[in-house]
Structure formats: C-alpha cells, structure tokens
Design a protein around this motif. Sequence first.
Motif, short mmCIF file in Angstrom:
data_model
loop_
_atom_site.label_atom_id
_atom_site.label_comp_id
_atom_site.label_asym_id
_atom_site.label_seq_id
_atom_site.Cartn_x
_atom_site.Cartn_y
_atom_site.Cartn_z
N ASP A 193 0.69 -1.74 -0.42
CA ASP A 193 -0.06 -0.24 0.27
C ASP A 193 0.95 1.08 0.25
OD1 ASP A 193 -2.18 1.23 0.21
OD2 ASP A 193 -2.05 1.85 2.21
N GLY A 194 0.68 2.36 -1.21
CA GLY A 194 1.20 3.25 -0.25
C GLY A 194 2.14 3.82 -1.60
N ASN A 195 3.13 4.46 -1.36
CA ASN A 195 4.15 5.25 -2.59
C ASN A 195 5.33 4.36 -1.82
OD1 ASN A 195 5.12 7.06 -0.81
ND2 ASN A 195 3.60 8.71 -1.96
N ASP A 196 6.45 4.58 -2.36
CA ASP A 196 7.74 4.67 -1.73
C ASP A 196 7.81 5.49 -0.63
OD1 ASP A 196 7.73 2.75 -4.57
OD2 ASP A 196 10.21 3.96 -4.84
N ARG A 197 7.82 6.54 -0.61
CA ARG A 197 7.94 7.08 0.75
C ARG A 197 7.18 6.44 1.69
NH1 ARG A 197 8.61 13.83 -1.91
NH2 ARG A 197 7.09 12.99 -2.83
N ALA A 198 5.32 5.90 1.14
CA ALA A 198 5.33 5.67 2.31
C ALA A 198 5.63 4.56 3.19
CB ALA A 198 3.98 5.24 2.06
N GLN A 199 6.37 3.62 2.39
CA GLN A 199 7.19 2.57 2.85
C GLN A 199 8.57 2.90 3.67
OE1 GLN A 199 5.24 -0.21 2.15
NE2 GLN A 199 4.35 1.53 -0.03
N VAL A 200 9.53 3.94 3.29
CA VAL A 200 10.25 4.52 4.62
C VAL A 200 9.90 5.10 5.98
CG1 VAL A 200 12.07 6.06 4.38
CG2 VAL A 200 11.77 4.63 2.48
N LYS A 201 8.47 5.18 5.73
CA LYS A 201 7.57 5.97 6.51
C LYS A 201 7.44 4.81 7.28
CE LYS A 201 3.59 8.99 8.29
NZ LYS A 201 2.76 9.24 7.84
N SER A 202 7.45 3.80 6.84
CA SER A 202 6.45 2.63 8.04
C SER A 202 7.99 2.00 8.21
CB SER A 202 6.02 1.29 6.94
OG SER A 202 4.77 1.89 6.69
N ILE A 203 9.25 2.02 7.63
CA ILE A 203 10.09 1.82 8.45
C ILE A 203 10.40 2.76 9.38
CG2 ILE A 203 12.95 1.36 8.15
CD1 ILE A 203 11.81 0.78 5.56
N TRP A 204 10.93 3.89 9.12
CA TRP A 204 10.76 4.63 10.47
C TRP A 204 9.52 4.91 11.88
CZ3 TRP A 204 7.07 8.19 11.81
CH2 TRP A 204 7.37 9.41 13.17
N ALA A 205 8.69 3.83 11.59
CA ALA A 205 7.78 3.49 12.84
C ALA A 205 7.72 2.48 13.30
CB ALA A 205 6.14 3.72 11.97
N GLY A 206 8.93 2.03 12.78
CA GLY A 206 8.63 -0.11 13.64
C GLY A 206 8.15 -0.68 13.04
N GLU A 207 7.64 -0.82 11.48
CA GLU A 207 6.60 -1.27 11.01
C GLU A 207 7.34 -2.55 10.11
OE1 GLU A 207 2.60 2.09 10.56
OE2 GLU A 207 3.97 0.49 9.20
N CYS A 208 8.58 -2.52 9.70
CA CYS A 208 9.10 -3.47 9.03
C CYS A 208 10.40 -2.59 9.13
CB CYS A 208 8.59 -3.22 7.36
SG CYS A 208 7.98 -1.55 6.67
N ASP A 209 10.91 -3.52 8.43
CA ASP A 209 12.66 -3.24 8.06
C ASP A 209 13.30 -2.72 7.10
OD1 ASP A 209 12.67 -3.99 11.18
OD2 ASP A 209 13.14 -5.94 10.60
N ILE A 210 12.94 -3.13 5.94
CA ILE A 210 13.66 -3.18 4.72
C ILE A 210 12.25 -2.49 3.56
CG2 ILE A 210 15.38 -4.13 5.12
CD1 ILE A 210 14.87 -6.79 3.33
N SER A 211 12.28 -1.47 2.98
CA SER A 211 11.43 -1.69 1.09
C SER A 211 12.35 -1.20 0.41
CB SER A 211 10.48 -1.16 2.40
OG SER A 211 11.08 0.30 1.40
N LEU A 212 11.47 -2.13 -0.83
CA LEU A 212 11.79 -1.30 -2.21
C LEU A 212 11.50 -0.19 -3.11
CD1 LEU A 212 11.25 -4.46 -3.90
CD2 LEU A 212 12.65 -4.44 -4.07
#
Length: 335
Positions: A193-212
């Motif tokens: 879900d979301g764009n590439d920046r949203a994935q980095v936000k999820s890493i920052w929030a602790g929801e995941c560790d890596i993203s494409l």
Amino acid sequence: MLRTAILATTALAAAGPAFAGEVNVYSYRQPELMQPLIDGFEEATGHTANVVYIDKGITERLVAEGERSPADLIFTVDVSRLSEAKEAGVLQPVESDVLTANIPDAMRDDDNMWFGLTTRARIIYASKDRVGEGEVTTYEDLADPKWAGRICTRSGTHVYTIGLVSAVLEHNGPEATQTWLEGVKANLAKAPDGNDRAQVKSIWAGECDISLGNTYYMGAMLDDPEQEAWANSVRIEFPTFADGAGTHVNVSGVGMVKGAANEAEALAFMEYLSSAEAQQIYANVVNEYPVKPGTPPSDLVAGWGEFTPDETDLTAIAGNRAEALKLVETVDFDG
C-alpha cells in the motif's frame, strides 16, 4: 482523471534564431522538475516549449486524439510507459547522431522510438537500527525466510514493481520468478500500500525493516521537513541479481509523437536533453543519474554510494511486462 493544467509558455530568447518555433509536450514529470530544462532549452535555441502536465493516461490520450493531437513529444518515467506508447503506435522513430552518441544502447529503444534521459536504481531502503550493513545482498534474497515480517513495498501492480519483476523474469525465467514472488509476499510485514516514501515512513515507524524504492525518493524526503526524519532513519543498499548482474535501473525518457507537427523543434529539444548541460540540470534537480557518459551525478546522489548497474537491455526487460503482471496476479501479491 487527466490533470491538464499547466501550459508553460515563455517569450523567445532575444538571441535566438530568426525563425524560432514551438514544441508541444505531454509530460508525466512534475512542473518543478521540468521548468529548469525548459528554461535551458529556450535560452539555448530560441524555441518555446509548451508543456501539458498529465497525471496518467498519456498513451490513451494520444490514441484518442489521433492525428488531431497537438503533442510533439512525450516525457515519462519508467520503460514500461515508454514501451506502452511504442506498442500503441503513437510514437515515431528518430534518427539522430547526437542522440546515438549521447545515450548508450541499453538506454534507448532498439527501433529508436524512445530514448532514456536519466536512470534511477530500484534499491533497498534499510533501517539503520535493525538491519546490518551488508545484510541485504541480492533481489533473490528478499524471498529468504529471514526477512519474514520485515518487508514493506508498494502494490505489485504498480509500474515500478512490474519493472523489477520484469527484470527478475529476464534473469531467472517464469518458474523461478513466481517462486520468488511467493517468497517475497510471505515476508511482507503488511499488505502492499502507498508509494515508495510511505514504505520508508513505515520503516521509521517500526512497522518493517526494509523496503523497495527508487533512489531519487531519498533526495525528495530530505527536502521535506516532515519527511526528513524518515530519510534519516534508513540507508540505501544496492542489491544485485544472483547471476552476477548489477543493480536494476529504470529510466525517465522521451519519445517523438507520430505525425508531430513541429518535428524539427521536437528533435532539437530531444538533443538538448541529452546534452551535458541538460544532463547536469537533471542530475542536480531530480536526484537521478545522467545517462550521458562522463556526466557525474550530484554530490548528494554520489554520497549514497557507488554501484554497478545491470546492463541488460531495457527493451528486453520491457518485453516481459505482460508476463510480469500475470505472475503478480497469479500469486495474488497484493492480497
């Protein structure tokens, strides 16, 4: 729907040629990224560039307009969109010694229907706190169970994801690619879900560790006060393919519309975009990698590290689009 909004028209440069003309462009690229290039082109040639900025559906619009279309050029991102325009028959081949000299073979269409202008790498954003340096290795490694519950990514049907899956297909074939997609899906921390920046936000929030993600988003986040903390929580890692090929890259590019009314001016714009001057503007404004050999990236982009790009012909990768989408749907990647 289409956002037809901004026609960028400016006066002819006083020192321009006596018979300066116009060129009409349909662009997916944002106005703030295009304007420095427009300014440089108009100053260098005396021509005027009129740009219509469109959210989506450039190819469909050109098909609907047919011979009535005012467009001379299209600017777009991702080889899939360039190939889509070619396959729809809305582009024409362009023969230019300047383009041939400035743009490497792998970065332009085999039939000269489109030309890459900049590249971006499809990389891994990795948490500085939870992922060790060197822990990310290959794209194939993303299917390893060690990443279970640790990966975030955007939709599998998005053009950027389809581009990467198409590259995996080119390197590993359909059976291995389907198995890989199933493994990556099993490792997702949440539904795409979301764009590439949203994935980095999820890493920052602790929801995941890596993203494409694409490399240039790092620059975009660092320029946004709200997103700067997201960017500073990750580092860029450059995965490669297991067969020894380098990091997957894609392009932003340009193509001349079939039946362009202002063909000479359109060619002049294309050639200008491949010049050292325009390539340096691209490097500094859009945080992407110039395609013209010898043109360095910006200091910011260079600071993200060196990598070896995959030199697989982008035309071959683009030819896998339909099969890539079918595999994504077969494994119900977004489900």
